[in-house]
Design an enzyme around this catalytic site. Structure first.
Site, PDB file in Angstrom:
ATOM      1  N   HIS A 489      11.741   5.524  -0.054  1.00 24.74           N
ATOM      2  CA  HIS A 489      10.569   4.908  -0.678  1.00 24.74           C
ATOM      3  C   HIS A 489      10.913   3.719  -1.574  1.00 24.74           C
ATOM      4  O   HIS A 489      10.369   3.613  -2.673  1.00 24.74           O
ATOM      5  CB  HIS A 489       9.817   5.954  -1.526  1.00 24.74           C
ATOM      6  CG  HIS A 489       9.224   7.079  -0.748  1.00 24.74           C
ATOM      7  ND1 HIS A 489       8.792   8.258  -1.327  1.00 24.74           N
ATOM      8  CD2 HIS A 489       8.973   7.210   0.589  1.00 24.74           C
ATOM      9  CE1 HIS A 489       8.307   9.062  -0.393  1.00 24.74           C
ATOM     10  NE2 HIS A 489       8.414   8.451   0.775  1.00 24.74           N
TER      11      HIS A 489
HETATM   12  C1  LIG Z   1      12.763   7.134   7.374  1.00 24.80           C
HETATM   13  C2  LIG Z   1      11.548   6.872   6.532  1.00 24.80           C
HETATM   14  C3  LIG Z   1      10.681   7.913   6.244  1.00 24.80           C
HETATM   15  C4  LIG Z   1       9.546   7.669   5.463  1.00 24.80           C
HETATM   16  N1  LIG Z   1       8.609   8.651   5.359  1.00 24.80           N
HETATM   17  C5  LIG Z   1       7.408   8.363   4.804  1.00 24.80           C
HETATM   18  C6  LIG Z   1       6.337   9.285   4.881  1.00 24.80           C
HETATM   19  O1  LIG Z   1       6.432  10.338   5.505  1.00 24.80           O
HETATM   20  N2  LIG Z   1       5.165   8.963   4.265  1.00 24.80           N
HETATM   21  C7  LIG Z   1       5.008   7.803   3.585  1.00 24.80           C
HETATM   22  O2  LIG Z   1       3.935   7.596   2.987  1.00 24.80           O
HETATM   23  N3  LIG Z   1       6.011   6.902   3.502  1.00 24.80           N
HETATM   24  C8  LIG Z   1       7.184   7.132   4.148  1.00 24.80           C
HETATM   25  N4  LIG Z   1       8.158   6.182   4.162  1.00 24.80           N
HETATM   26  C9  LIG Z   1       7.948   4.932   3.416  1.00 24.80           C
HETATM   27  C10 LIG Z   1       6.914   3.996   4.058  1.00 24.80           C
HETATM   28  O3  LIG Z   1       7.013   4.023   5.458  1.00 24.80           O
HETATM   29  C11 LIG Z   1       7.132   2.583   3.487  1.00 24.80           C
HETATM   30  O4  LIG Z   1       6.927   2.604   2.100  1.00 24.80           O
HETATM   31  C12 LIG Z   1       6.165   1.553   4.095  1.00 24.80           C
HETATM   32  O5  LIG Z   1       6.243   1.562   5.483  1.00 24.80           O
HETATM   33  C13 LIG Z   1       6.522   0.162   3.559  1.00 24.80           C
HETATM   34  O6  LIG Z   1       5.725  -0.795   4.214  1.00 24.80           O
HETATM   35  P1  LIG Z   1       6.036  -2.354   4.084  1.00 24.80           P
HETATM   36  O7  LIG Z   1       4.927  -3.053   4.770  1.00 24.80           O
HETATM   37  O8  LIG Z   1       6.313  -2.669   2.674  1.00 24.80           O
HETATM   38  O9  LIG Z   1       7.423  -2.584   4.844  1.00 24.80           O
HETATM   39  P2  LIG Z   1       7.881  -2.263   6.335  1.00 24.80           P
HETATM   40  O10 LIG Z   1       7.002  -1.280   6.989  1.00 24.80           O
HETATM   41  O11 LIG Z   1       9.334  -1.989   6.239  1.00 24.80           O
HETATM   42  O12 LIG Z   1       7.666  -3.639   7.093  1.00 24.80           O
HETATM   43  C14 LIG Z   1       8.496  -4.769   6.945  1.00 24.80           C
HETATM   44  C15 LIG Z   1       8.605  -5.447   8.301  1.00 24.80           C
HETATM   45  O13 LIG Z   1       9.156  -6.734   8.107  1.00 24.80           O
HETATM   46  C16 LIG Z   1      10.125  -6.987   9.107  1.00 24.80           C
HETATM   47  N5  LIG Z   1      11.055  -7.976   8.572  1.00 24.80           N
HETATM   48  C17 LIG Z   1      11.890  -7.842   7.517  1.00 24.80           C
HETATM   49  N6  LIG Z   1      12.594  -8.986   7.320  1.00 24.80           N
HETATM   50  C18 LIG Z   1      12.174  -9.859   8.272  1.00 24.80           C
HETATM   51  C19 LIG Z   1      12.532 -11.201   8.603  1.00 24.80           C
HETATM   52  N7  LIG Z   1      13.452 -11.880   7.908  1.00 24.80           N
HETATM   53  N8  LIG Z   1      11.922 -11.790   9.664  1.00 24.80           N
HETATM   54  C20 LIG Z   1      10.966 -11.130  10.385  1.00 24.80           C
HETATM   55  N9  LIG Z   1      10.599  -9.844  10.116  1.00 24.80           N
HETATM   56  C21 LIG Z   1      11.201  -9.227   9.081  1.00 24.80           C
HETATM   57  C22 LIG Z   1      10.746  -5.614   9.327  1.00 24.80           C
HETATM   58  O14 LIG Z   1      11.450  -5.555  10.543  1.00 24.80           O
HETATM   59  C23 LIG Z   1       9.541  -4.709   9.248  1.00 24.80           C
HETATM   60  O15 LIG Z   1       8.919  -4.535  10.496  1.00 24.80           O
HETATM   61  C24 LIG Z   1       9.311   6.374   4.918  1.00 24.80           C
HETATM   62  C25 LIG Z   1      10.185   5.335   5.214  1.00 24.80           C
HETATM   63  C26 LIG Z   1      11.283   5.563   6.033  1.00 24.80           C
HETATM   64  C27 LIG Z   1      12.208   4.426   6.362  1.00 24.80           C
END
Ligand SMILES: Cc1cc2nc3c(=O)[nH]c(=O)nc-3n(C[C@H](O)[C@H](O)[C@H](O)COP(=O)(O)OP(=O)(O)OC[C@H]3O[C@@H](n4cnc5c(N)ncnc54)[C@H](O)[C@@H]3O)c2cc1C
Length: 553
Positions: A489
């Site tokens: 997280h």
């Molecule tokens: C293994 C795991 C289990 C989890 N379990 C849970 C759960 O059960 N319940 C829950 O609520 N939360 C859970 N989480 C946390 C939750 O999924 C994250 O907090 C949430 O997905 C974050 O969303 P975000 O949009 O900030 O980032 P992300 O979903 O990480 O999206 C970022 C995106 O940007 C892309 N990216 C990054 N850098 C670049 C670049 N330079 N160029 C192009 N693209 C790029 C990445 O590839 C990715 O697709 C878990 C996370 C993980 C990894």
């Protein structure tokens, strides 16, 4: 190749990015480009719930980061999964739907001076995209459910398609230990014990790519570039930007199909690259702590000392209990026949262990009377394994993982070089404050108190980890460092805050301070971590931001 132009460029098709792409392209007049470094989400293990085990640390779906050796973990470094595919982390996460507590959002309103972040003003943004199974025709919603949950939106929430007697009994033991039963963790006060609700549809993972992208990908005004890495942001110098003394973000540089190119954004670039990717891209582009940027010969566009600071995460401390006379996954899956039975159940009914989120049973409670609100969360599993990626133990056991919901330890994300292909240094600094070490020790005592209750004691539980020989605060905190690991997280690395907070990176509408045409919309803007799992709070943030971006357009 000719330079291409769009109104909005969204960097990252993860949890936040997919929702944003959907909302911003709803108006055909907006030309939207969504860029994702990873490939399409067409790997079967993304969709079969138990497949998260095969997606973590797999370069096909994960950035495969490693943390710096952490003194709080007695020098250990951890794998630090971050989704790298359409859907981002929602394609590899635990699918657990938890919003946190109302006080989290009221705290954000205090931190930003903006009531838009108060719980009652966030609730509609959680509900807007929700499709809660209990509100289905014939669902078992109680009278108040409609006040807290939505139906008919894109984000599906279902009950799990399994139950385990040993977990039912652990829940009863939790009640015997004083934790009330709850039927809904998502009404602002999550105290209680019950099975988690999950983001699944009929036994398949429901990620943000399926929910928000698939139905709109064919819109003429939405362009999706996957397998395309953003290398940095472009700026118009302050004196040419027409924005007074602010530099303006004009677009991004990408690597696509082996070629480097520049894409222009007429209105805004929106960073949704996640709590590691977004601060890394800002720093690479000259926005961040000036000293760090100069160290790597990066021209300083804007000195923002908070970029990459304030990293917060939940550290899960995994107690393992060997049990007698209980069915657990360890024993069910340790024979070919057992594996075949599990496979068949999933093929025929989409139920059983293959439909299993990594954790099944949840509890929120307090580590001691010193806390007014639940400050620890349990993820309880009918299995045990020596470490992630290793086979299950060959004895019947459960794991009761507990985490401190409101850690005071803060880590950092800092580039190691000016090369965008090199992963940044992720320093987690777990257990680096006396408060966090005390909560760690006390939370292990709460686990023991539950395990001692009659409903669970009937399994003659034997504490394999950490081991009953460890009793003092110091011993338990040290052991927590040995067996603790991320619960995935990370948040807070481009936090929002008031204008007079020098460490705030974005304002309350998520605009990067001191730079025009640039926002961050993802988990990194949280000033403090929510008291629960972080995916649905990130969707709520994106829902709010989409409205603000459209209003500003
Ligand atoms: C293994 C795991 C289990 C989890 N379990 C849970 C759960 O059960 N319940 C829950 O609520 N939360 C859970 N989480 C946390 C939750 O999924 C994250 O907090 C949430 O997905 C974050 O969303 P975000 O949009 O900030 O980032 P992300 O979903 O990480 O999206 C970022 C995106 O940007 C892309 N990216 C990054 N850098 C670049 C670049 N330079 N160029 C192009 N693209 C790029 C990445 O590839 C990715 O697709 C878990 C996370 C993980 C990894």
């Amino acid at each position: 190749m000719a330079e291409q132009e769009f109104d909005y460029i969204i960097v990252g098709a993860g949890t936040a990015g997919c929702l944003l792409a959907n909302r911003l392209s709803a108006d055909p007049a907006n030309r939207v480009l969504l860029i994702e470094a990873g490939g399409r989400d067409n790997y079967h293990w993304i969709h079969i719930p138990v497949g998260y085990l095969y997606c973590i640390d797999n370069p096909r779906t994960d950035w495969c980061f490693r943390t710096e050796a952490d003194p709080g973990l007695n020098g250990r470094s951890l794998i630090y999964p971050r989704g790298k595919t359409l859907g981002g982390c929602s394609s590899i996460n635990g699918m657990l739907y938890i919003r946190g507590q109302s006080r989290d959002y009221d705290g954000w309103a205090e931190a930003t001076g903006d009531d838009a972040w108060r719980w009652e003003n966030c609730l509609p943004d959680f509900m807007k995209h929700e499709d809660h199974c209990r509100l289905d025709a014939g669902g078992d919603a109680d009278a108040a459910h409609r006040d807290y949950h939505g139906h008919g939106g894109e984000w599906r929430i279902e009950r799990q398609r399994l139950s385990w007697q040993v977990l039912d009994d652990f829940a009863t033991a939790a009640v015997e230990a004083g934790i009330p039963r709850t039927r809904d963790f998502n009404r602002g006060d999550n105290e209680g014990v019950d099975y988690f609700e999950v983001n699944q549809r009929a036994g398949w993972r429901w990620n943000t790519s399926k929910a928000f992208l698939r139905g709109v990908e064919k819109r003429d005004n939405l362009t999706l570039w996957h397998s395309t890495q953003v290398l940095g942001l472009d700026f118009q110098p302050d004196d040419e930007s027409g924005q007074g003394d602010e530099p303006r973000c004009t677009g991004v540089r990408v690597e696509r199909g082996g070629e480097s190119m520049t894409v222009r954004a007429h209105r805004e670039v929106i960073l949704s690259a996640g709590a590691i990717g977004s601060p890394q891209l800002l720093q690479l582009s000259g926005i961040g702590p000036a000293d760090l940027l100069r160290e790597h010969d990066i021209r300083v566009i804007h000195d923002l000392p908070g970029v990459g600071e304030n990293l917060q995460d939940h550290l899960q401390i995994r107690s393992v209990y060997k049990v007698k006379g209980a069915k657990t996954l360890n024993t069910m899956a340790n024979s070919l026949m057992g594996k075949a039975r599990i496979g068949l159940e999933y093929v025929l009914k989409r139920s059983g262990p293959m439909s299993m989120a990594p954790s099944q049973l949840c509890a929120f409670t307090r580590s001691s009377d010193a806390f007014e609100h639940p400050n620890i969360e349990y993820h309880v599993q009918p299995l045990s394994l020596p470490a992630f990626g290793q086979p299950l133990d060959d004895f019947p056991a459960i794991t009761a993982s507990v985490c401190n919901l409101n850690p005071t330890s803060r880590g950092t994300v800092r580039i190691k070089s000016a090369d965008p292909r090199q992963a940044p240094a992720i320093a987690t600094h777990y257990l680096s404050t006396p408060e966090d070490r005390k909560v760690a020790a006390d939370s292990l005592r709460v686990t023991r108190r539950i395990a001692e209750q009659p409903a669970f004691a009937k399994y003659s539980p034997e504490e394999v980890k950490p081991g009953l020989e460890y009793q003092s605060d110091d011993d338990l905190a040290r052991l927590a460092g040995d067996i603790g690991t991320t619960i995935f997280h990370p948040v807070g690395t481009t936090k929002m805050g008031r204008d007079d907070d020098p460490m705030a990176v974005v304002d309350s509408h998520l605009r990067v301070r001191g730079v025009a045409g640039l926002r961050v919309v993802d988990a990194s803007v949280m000033p403090t971590i929510t008291s629960g799992n972080t995916n649905s709070p990130t969707l709520m943030i994106a829902e709010k931001a989409a409205r603000w971006i459209l209003d500003a357009g």
